[in-house]
Design a protein around this motif. Structure first.
Motif, PDB file in Angstrom:
ATOM      1  N   ALA A   1      15.692   9.117  -2.997  1.00  0.00           N
ATOM      2  CA  ALA A   1      14.597   8.748  -3.887  1.00  0.00           C
ATOM      3  C   ALA A   1      15.057   7.623  -4.794  1.00  0.00           C
ATOM      4  CB  ALA A   1      14.160   9.949  -4.718  1.00  0.00           C
ATOM      5  N   PHE A   2      14.100   6.805  -5.214  1.00  0.00           N
ATOM      6  CA  PHE A   2      14.419   5.756  -6.173  1.00  0.00           C
ATOM      7  C   PHE A   2      13.388   5.726  -7.280  1.00  0.00           C
ATOM      8  CE2 PHE A   2      11.732   3.588  -3.063  1.00  0.00           C
ATOM      9  CZ  PHE A   2      10.866   2.841  -3.861  1.00  0.00           C
ATOM     10  N   VAL A   3      13.855   5.358  -8.452  1.00  0.00           N
ATOM     11  CA  VAL A   3      13.012   5.071  -9.597  1.00  0.00           C
ATOM     12  C   VAL A   3      13.449   3.683 -10.061  1.00  0.00           C
ATOM     13  CG1 VAL A   3      12.315   5.763 -11.917  1.00  0.00           C
ATOM     14  CG2 VAL A   3      12.866   7.509 -10.217  1.00  0.00           C
ATOM     15  N   HIS A   4      12.512   2.740 -10.061  1.00  0.00           N
ATOM     16  CA  HIS A   4      12.814   1.353 -10.412  1.00  0.00           C
ATOM     17  C   HIS A   4      11.879   0.874 -11.505  1.00  0.00           C
ATOM     18  CE1 HIS A   4      14.455   0.373  -6.081  1.00  0.00           C
ATOM     19  NE2 HIS A   4      15.250   1.167  -6.760  1.00  0.00           N
ATOM     20  N   VAL A   5      12.320  -0.132 -12.242  1.00  0.00           N
ATOM     21  CA  VAL A   5      11.464  -0.843 -13.181  1.00  0.00           C
ATOM     22  C   VAL A   5      11.278  -2.260 -12.640  1.00  0.00           C
ATOM     23  CG1 VAL A   5      11.223  -1.764 -15.519  1.00  0.00           C
ATOM     24  CG2 VAL A   5      12.188   0.523 -15.166  1.00  0.00           C
ATOM     25  N   TYR A   6      10.015  -2.606 -12.379  1.00  0.00           N
ATOM     26  CA  TYR A   6       9.658  -3.930 -11.880  1.00  0.00           C
ATOM     27  C   TYR A   6       8.937  -4.694 -12.981  1.00  0.00           C
ATOM     28  CZ  TYR A   6      10.226  -1.936  -7.148  1.00  0.00           C
ATOM     29  OH  TYR A   6      10.698  -1.334  -6.022  1.00  0.00           O
ATOM     30  N   GLY A   7       9.193  -5.987 -13.026  1.00  0.00           N
ATOM     31  CA  GLY A   7       8.466  -6.869 -13.933  1.00  0.00           C
ATOM     32  C   GLY A   7       7.472  -7.693 -13.134  1.00  0.00           C
ATOM     33  N   ASP A   8       7.092  -8.819 -13.705  1.00  0.00           N
ATOM     34  CA  ASP A   8       6.177  -9.733 -13.032  1.00  0.00           C
ATOM     35  C   ASP A   8       6.852 -11.087 -12.964  1.00  0.00           C
ATOM     36  OD1 ASP A   8       3.937 -10.819 -11.849  1.00  0.00           O
ATOM     37  OD2 ASP A   8       2.901 -11.160 -13.749  1.00  0.00           O
ATOM     38  N   PRO A   9       7.223 -11.542 -11.778  1.00  0.00           N
ATOM     39  CA  PRO A   9       6.849 -11.014 -10.469  1.00  0.00           C
ATOM     40  C   PRO A   9       7.687  -9.796 -10.084  1.00  0.00           C
ATOM     41  CG  PRO A   9       8.234 -12.944 -10.168  1.00  0.00           C
ATOM     42  CD  PRO A   9       8.005 -12.788 -11.663  1.00  0.00           C
ATOM     43  N   SER A  10       7.149  -9.021  -9.160  1.00  0.00           N
ATOM     44  CA  SER A  10       7.861  -7.848  -8.651  1.00  0.00           C
ATOM     45  C   SER A  10       8.958  -8.312  -7.689  1.00  0.00           C
ATOM     46  CB  SER A  10       6.894  -6.917  -7.920  1.00  0.00           C
ATOM     47  OG  SER A  10       6.608  -7.433  -6.627  1.00  0.00           O
ATOM     48  N   PRO A  11       9.872  -7.424  -7.316  1.00  0.00           N
ATOM     49  CA  PRO A  11      10.894  -7.798  -6.330  1.00  0.00           C
ATOM     50  C   PRO A  11      10.292  -8.221  -4.990  1.00  0.00           C
ATOM     51  CG  PRO A  11      11.516  -5.795  -7.438  1.00  0.00           C
ATOM     52  CD  PRO A  11      10.111  -6.103  -7.866  1.00  0.00           C
ATOM     53  N   TYR A  12       9.093  -7.734  -4.684  1.00  0.00           N
ATOM     54  CA  TYR A  12       8.433  -8.120  -3.430  1.00  0.00           C
ATOM     55  C   TYR A  12       7.984  -9.573  -3.458  1.00  0.00           C
ATOM     56  CZ  TYR A  12       8.351  -3.073  -3.023  1.00  0.00           C
ATOM     57  OH  TYR A  12       8.724  -1.750  -2.988  1.00  0.00           O
ATOM     58  N   ASP A  13       7.888 -10.135  -4.671  1.00  0.00           N
ATOM     59  CA  ASP A  13       7.475 -11.528  -4.837  1.00  0.00           C
ATOM     60  C   ASP A  13       8.584 -12.387  -5.421  1.00  0.00           C
ATOM     61  OD1 ASP A  13       4.835 -11.022  -3.909  1.00  0.00           O
ATOM     62  OD2 ASP A  13       4.318 -10.204  -5.874  1.00  0.00           O
ATOM     63  N   GLY A  14       9.833 -11.945  -5.280  1.00  0.00           N
ATOM     64  CA  GLY A  14      10.971 -12.735  -5.731  1.00  0.00           C
ATOM     65  C   GLY A  14      11.505 -12.376  -7.106  1.00  0.00           C
TER      66      GLY A  14
END
Length: 100
Positions: free
Chosen positions: A8-21
């Protein structure tokens, strides 16, 4: 119940997300309940697990998301989330903004 070990993972994403670089600002990854693995679960039980995230001191102003997901272990294949968005790679647990 699962027929393979899970992570399992718990992540904190900003903008842009890791999917967008973008980058992952904080993360915790672990085996799912290593002391009581999913292969032993019953269909009618709930299992709890905690994660600790350390937020970096250089967290920039902007929007953030706390996300959760599962993957098979040890081959690290993400399991799709079925709700609220079927097939998503993770579920958003919380959204917030950091002000300058």
């Amino acid at each position: 119940p699962a027929d393979v070990p899970l992570g399992a993972f718990v992540h904190v994403y900003g903008d842009p997300s890791p999917y967008d670089g973008g980058r992952i600002w904080a993360q915790a990854d672990a085996g799912v309940c290593d002391s009581y693995p999913p292969t032993d679960w019953r269909a009618d039980e709930t299992v709890l697990q905690s994660f600790t995230l350390t937020m970096p001191p250089d967290l920039a102003a902007g929007p953030y998301q706390l996300v959760f997901g599962l993957y098979t272990y040890p081959d690290i294949v993400r399991l799709p989330i079925t709700a609220p968005e079927p097939g998503a790679p993770h579920v958003v647990l919380h959204e917030w903004s950091v002000r300058p």
